[in-house]
Each structure stands twice: as structure tokens, then as C-alpha cells.
Write an enzyme that holds these catalytic residues in place. Structure first.
Site, PDB file in Angstrom:
ATOM      1  N   GLY A   7       0.823  -1.206   0.000  1.00 13.03           N
ATOM      2  CA  GLY A   7       0.000   0.000   0.000  1.00 13.03           C
ATOM      3  C   GLY A   7       0.859   1.258   0.000  1.00 13.03           C
ATOM      4  CG  MET A   8       0.475   6.191  -0.176  1.00 13.86           C
ATOM      5  SD  MET A   8      -0.742   7.446  -0.549  1.00 13.86           S
ATOM      6  CE  MET A   8      -1.735   7.484   0.923  1.00 13.86           C
ATOM      7  CG  LEU A   9       2.249   3.954   6.059  1.00 12.80           C
ATOM      8  CD1 LEU A   9       3.162   5.184   6.130  1.00 12.80           C
ATOM      9  CD2 LEU A   9       1.273   3.962   7.249  1.00 12.80           C
TER      10      LEU A   9
ATOM     11  CG  ASP B  23      -8.319 -12.057   2.423  1.00 15.64           C
ATOM     12  OD1 ASP B  23      -8.540 -11.194   3.297  1.00 15.64           O
ATOM     13  OD2 ASP B  23      -9.140 -12.330   1.528  1.00 15.64           O
TER      14      ASP B  23
ATOM     15  CB  THR C 179      -7.779   3.010   2.703  1.00 13.48           C
ATOM     16  OG1 THR C 179      -7.402   2.544   1.405  1.00 13.48           O
ATOM     17  CG2 THR C 179      -6.865   2.401   3.742  1.00 13.48           C
TER      18      THR C 179
ATOM     19  CE1 TYR D  12     -10.236   3.571   6.613  1.00 12.02           C
ATOM     20  CE2 TYR D  12     -10.357   5.795   7.486  1.00 12.02           C
ATOM     21  CZ  TYR D  12      -9.608   4.695   7.096  1.00 12.02           C
ATOM     22  OH  TYR D  12      -8.235   4.727   7.190  1.00 12.02           O
TER      23      TYR D  12
HETATM   24  N1  LIG Z   1      -4.692   7.055   3.496  1.00 10.12           N
HETATM   25  C1  LIG Z   1      -4.994   7.854   4.518  1.00 10.12           C
HETATM   26  O1  LIG Z   1      -5.236   9.070   4.365  1.00 10.12           O
HETATM   27  C2  LIG Z   1      -5.033   7.279   5.917  1.00 10.12           C
HETATM   28  C3  LIG Z   1      -5.412   8.133   6.964  1.00 10.12           C
HETATM   29  C4  LIG Z   1      -5.457   7.620   8.261  1.00 10.12           C
HETATM   30  C5  LIG Z   1      -5.105   6.285   8.503  1.00 10.12           C
HETATM   31  N2  LIG Z   1      -4.757   5.493   7.463  1.00 10.12           N
HETATM   32  C6  LIG Z   1      -4.418   4.083   7.755  1.00 10.12           C
HETATM   33  O2  LIG Z   1      -3.061   3.869   7.401  1.00 10.12           O
HETATM   34  C7  LIG Z   1      -2.892   2.533   6.898  1.00 10.12           C
HETATM   35  C8  LIG Z   1      -2.202   2.586   5.537  1.00 10.12           C
HETATM   36  O3  LIG Z   1      -3.021   3.369   4.649  1.00 10.12           O
HETATM   37  P1  LIG Z   1      -2.698   3.458   3.097  1.00 10.12           P
HETATM   38  O4  LIG Z   1      -3.288   4.718   2.614  1.00 10.12           O
HETATM   39  O5  LIG Z   1      -1.266   3.138   2.845  1.00 10.12           O
HETATM   40  O6  LIG Z   1      -3.607   2.257   2.577  1.00 10.12           O
HETATM   41  P2  LIG Z   1      -3.597   1.511   1.165  1.00 10.12           P
HETATM   42  O7  LIG Z   1      -2.701   2.199   0.208  1.00 10.12           O
HETATM   43  O8  LIG Z   1      -5.031   1.282   0.806  1.00 10.12           O
HETATM   44  O9  LIG Z   1      -2.900   0.125   1.550  1.00 10.12           O
HETATM   45  C9  LIG Z   1      -3.567  -0.898   2.231  1.00 10.12           C
HETATM   46  C10 LIG Z   1      -3.049  -2.213   1.685  1.00 10.12           C
HETATM   47  O10 LIG Z   1      -3.772  -3.272   2.347  1.00 10.12           O
HETATM   48  C11 LIG Z   1      -4.155  -4.208   1.350  1.00 10.12           C
HETATM   49  N3  LIG Z   1      -5.325  -4.962   1.792  1.00 10.12           N
HETATM   50  C12 LIG Z   1      -6.647  -4.642   1.637  1.00 10.12           C
HETATM   51  N4  LIG Z   1      -7.423  -5.617   2.127  1.00 10.12           N
HETATM   52  C13 LIG Z   1      -6.594  -6.576   2.599  1.00 10.12           C
HETATM   53  C14 LIG Z   1      -6.801  -7.836   3.206  1.00 10.12           C
HETATM   54  N5  LIG Z   1      -8.037  -8.324   3.414  1.00 10.12           N
HETATM   55  N6  LIG Z   1      -5.731  -8.580   3.577  1.00 10.12           N
HETATM   56  C15 LIG Z   1      -4.478  -8.127   3.338  1.00 10.12           C
HETATM   57  N7  LIG Z   1      -4.204  -6.939   2.744  1.00 10.12           N
HETATM   58  C16 LIG Z   1      -5.258  -6.180   2.383  1.00 10.12           C
HETATM   59  C17 LIG Z   1      -4.457  -3.356   0.144  1.00 10.12           C
HETATM   60  O11 LIG Z   1      -4.499  -4.137  -1.022  1.00 10.12           O
HETATM   61  P3  LIG Z   1      -5.440  -3.631  -2.257  1.00 10.12           P
HETATM   62  O12 LIG Z   1      -4.878  -2.307  -2.684  1.00 10.12           O
HETATM   63  O13 LIG Z   1      -5.320  -4.714  -3.252  1.00 10.12           O
HETATM   64  O14 LIG Z   1      -6.828  -3.475  -1.664  1.00 10.12           O
HETATM   65  C18 LIG Z   1      -3.298  -2.374   0.182  1.00 10.12           C
HETATM   66  O15 LIG Z   1      -2.149  -2.879  -0.451  1.00 10.12           O
HETATM   67  C19 LIG Z   1      -4.295   1.920   6.888  1.00 10.12           C
HETATM   68  O16 LIG Z   1      -4.461   1.139   8.039  1.00 10.12           O
HETATM   69  C20 LIG Z   1      -5.225   3.108   6.935  1.00 10.12           C
HETATM   70  O17 LIG Z   1      -6.465   2.787   7.545  1.00 10.12           O
HETATM   71  C21 LIG Z   1      -4.706   5.963   6.184  1.00 10.12           C
END
Ligand SMILES: NC(=O)c1ccc[n+]([C@@H]2O[C@H](COP(=O)([O-])OP(=O)(O)OC[C@H]3O[C@@H](n4cnc5c(N)ncnc54)[C@H](OP(=O)(O)O)[C@@H]3O)[C@@H](O)[C@H]2O)c1
Length: 291
Positions: free
Chosen positions: A11-13, A44, A70, A133
Site C-alpha cells: 500500500g501507499m504507506l 488475506d 481505505t 470507515y
Molecule cells: N490514506 C490515509 O489518508 C489514511 C489516513 C489515516 C489512517 N490510514 C491508515 O493507514 C494505513 C495505511 O493506509 P494506506 O493509505 O497506505 O492504505 P492503502 O494504500 O489502501 O494500503 C492498504 C493495503 O492493504 C491491502 N489490503 C486490503 N485488504 C486486505 C486484506 N483483506 N488482507 C491483506 N491486505 C489487504 C491493500 O491491497 P489492495 O490495494 O489490493 O486493496 C493495500 O495494499 C491503513 O491502516 C489506513 O487505515 C490511512
């Protein structure tokens, strides 16, 4: 050899954090750790049996769970799916970590708050999520706290970075297509760069911190003023932005109007503070434009 497992590593982070964990250049990287990164292709987290057996056979000392559903609008439309990933998924990971005696780090969100406070939210403030969410991420926090003693919950917000679709990439794309953009001007928060957040996560781990922490870049803005800065720092000309209300924008998920996170606890515990969001944004834009 100690072992760190990052879930949601693609994912992004995750991609920034994994790069940093594996880079010997980063002074904050815990030394002597084997780093394993898994994403949906390897695990998963909705599936209890396979999640538990995979993690238990790897037997990590530290699990960092970044895997999440997300898409905030998508969560409204697919409640059950959001709960399965963000809440039940965290529970399955926590149960396995407990068997391994591993510390667990979970990334959570400002959207656990309702935005009615009007001054920066402390870790001790009561959550009251307004959208699915935020509710499912709060359930994930609660499951983790129930299952594991050595946990670290890091709430953050408004993330952008090189490896994912985010507000910055969306504004730059729209600015190529349109001369006028409309952006919401009644939500206040702190845009946060995934590289800076990754450093904060590693610093908290190095300090062996436990409990809930808030981590975000400093200073605040609205999405509208953030959008203005993105265009200005990228030297985009001939594109204007019209500020609008969230109501006029008409999204299905209600968002808090004020969700600034106080990062004083992080500063007290580690001596670290994240730089102002505008400095981080300039660096990020410089890197994506000129590299
Ligand atoms: N983005 C924001 O602004 C934000 C703000 C506050 C907190 N956060 C938290 O920070 C964390 C990282 O965020 P991010 O933006 O980097 O998220 P992201 O880019 O959506 O990355 C999440 C990763 O988890 C994978 N994933 C989804 N469902 C899954 C499952 N069932 N089993 C295993 N992997 C799975 C996704 O795969 P797919 O892409 O194939 O679905 C993706 O690679 C998350 O916990 C998020 O809730 C994010």
C-alpha cells in the site's frame, strides 16, 4: 534474528515504511531485524484460519498491520466488507500475534473522532466516528486492545505519498484536465507525508512505546488551502479553485469538520516532531516532479 512482519506492505504507506525498514541509510531503522512484507496476495486478513496459521508459522516479534479497506466512500456502500478487513482482520492478526508473543502496531485514523472539539484531539479524547470507515477502524483498535498487551495504535490523517492514489495526485491530474477545480473548504486537518509518518512509526517502535499515539505533520489547513498549495508549489498556472462546502460536494460518507490531532504525546515520549505539512509537501512535489 528478530523478525518484523509488515501486512499491507504494497500500500501507499507500506511501500515507504518497508523501504525504510530495509534501508541501512535510515538511522531510525531497528538494527538486526529480518523484515517480511506481505499484502493481499500473501495473506488475506479476513480469513481467520489462514491468517493465524501463516503468522504463527512465521513467528514474528513485531507485526505492523497497515492492511485496510481505505476507500471511505466504498466503506459506506460495503459495510460488511469494511468491517471484515478493518475490524475482524485486525482481530485475526492480533490473535496470531498473541500466540507468538509479538508486539502489534496498528495504523488508525482521525476519522474515529466526530470533529466537534475545535481544538487538537488528544489520545485520551473519546472517539465518536461519523462514518463506517472510522467506526470499523475504531473496532479494529478495540479488538487489538482486548487481545494484545503490547500494542501501539498510531492515529494519523490525510496521507499522501509516492505509492498510492491520494489527494495530491488527484489534484495534479485534475489540473491537467480542467481550468477550474472545486474543493471542500469546511474540513480542517493536517496533510501528512508517508515518508515522515514512516519515520515516526519507526521512532515509536525504537522507543518501545505502547498505547495510543497521534502522528501527523504540523500546522493545519482545509482541503481547499491544501489544494491551493499543491498548485502553487507545483507552479501550475491558469487553474483556479472554487471553495465549496462538504454538503455541496455531496459525498455519502460524513467527515469530521475538524480533526486535527495533537502530537504532543509523540513529542514528549520520543523528542520527535514532524515538520510542517507545507515543508513536507514541497519536498514531495520536488521529488515527484524532478526525479
Ligand atoms: N490514506 C490515509 O489518508 C489514511 C489516513 C489515516 C489512517 N490510514 C491508515 O493507514 C494505513 C495505511 O493506509 P494506506 O493509505 O497506505 O492504505 P492503502 O494504500 O489502501 O494500503 C492498504 C493495503 O492493504 C491491502 N489490503 C486490503 N485488504 C486486505 C486484506 N483483506 N488482507 C491483506 N491486505 C489487504 C491493500 O491491497 P489492495 O490495494 O489490493 O486493496 C493495500 O495494499 C491503513 O491502516 C489506513 O487505515 C490511512
Amino acid at each position: 534474528m528478530k523478525r518484523v512482519l509488515v501486512i499491507g506492505a504494497m500500500g501507499m504507506l507500506g511501500r515507504d515504511l518497508l523501504g525504510m525498514l530495509r534501508s541501512s541509510k535510515e538511522v531510525d531503522t531497528p538494527k538486526g531485524f529480518e523484515v517480511v512484507g506481505w499484502d493481499i496476495d500473501e495473506i488475506d486478513i479476513r480469513q481467520e484460519g489462514s491468517t493465524r496459521s501463516k503468522i504463527e508459522s512465521l513467528h514474528p516479534n513485531l507485526v505492523i498491520n497497515l492492511a485496510a479497506y481505505t476507500d471511505v466512500e466504498g466503506c459506506e456502500a460495503n459495510r460488511e466488507e469494511a468491517f471484515q478487513v478493518n475490524a475482524e482482520g485486525m482481530k485475526h492478526v492480533a490473535m496470531a500475534a498473541k500466540v507468538c508473543g509479538a508486539k502489534v502496531v496498528y495504523l488508525s485514523t482521525d476519522y474515529v473522532f466526530d470533529g466537534k472539539k475545535n481544538e487538537p484531539y488528544l489520545e485520551s479524547d473519546s472517539p465518536n466516528p461519523l462514518n463506517v470507515y472510522g467506526q470499523t477502524k475504531l473496532n479494529g483498535e478495540q479488538y487489538l486492545q482486548e487481545k494484545v498487551e503490547d500494542y501501539l495504535i498510531i492515529r494519523t490523517q490525510w496521507l499522501y505519498g509516492r505509492y498510492g492514489r491520494n489527494f495530491v495526485s488527484s489534484i495534479l491530474r485534475q489540473a491537467k484536465e480542467k481550468q477550474t477545480l472545486t474543493i471542500v473548504d469546511d474540513q480542517i486537518g493536517s496533510p501528512t507525508y508517508t515518508v515522515d509518518l514512516s519515520r515516526a512509526i519507526l521512532t515509536l517502535i525504537q522507543h518501545n512505546s505502547r498505547g495510543i499515539f497521534h502522528a501527523a505533520n504540523q500546522d493545519v489547513c482545509t482541503w481547499y488551502t491544501f489544494g491551493q498549495a499543491i498548485l502553487k508549489f507545483s507552479r501550475v498556472e491558469g487553474v483556479s479553485i472554487i471553495p465549496i462546502t462538504s454538503k455541496a460536494f455531496g459525498r455519502s460518507a460524513v467527515r469530521p469538520s475538524y480533526s486535527v490531532l495533537s502530537t504532543r504525546k509523540l513529542e514528549r515520549e520520543t523528542g520527535m516532531s514532524l515538520r510542517p505539512w507545507s515543508e513536507a509537501l514541497k519536498e514531495y512535489l520536488g521529488e515527484i516532479n524532478f526525479k
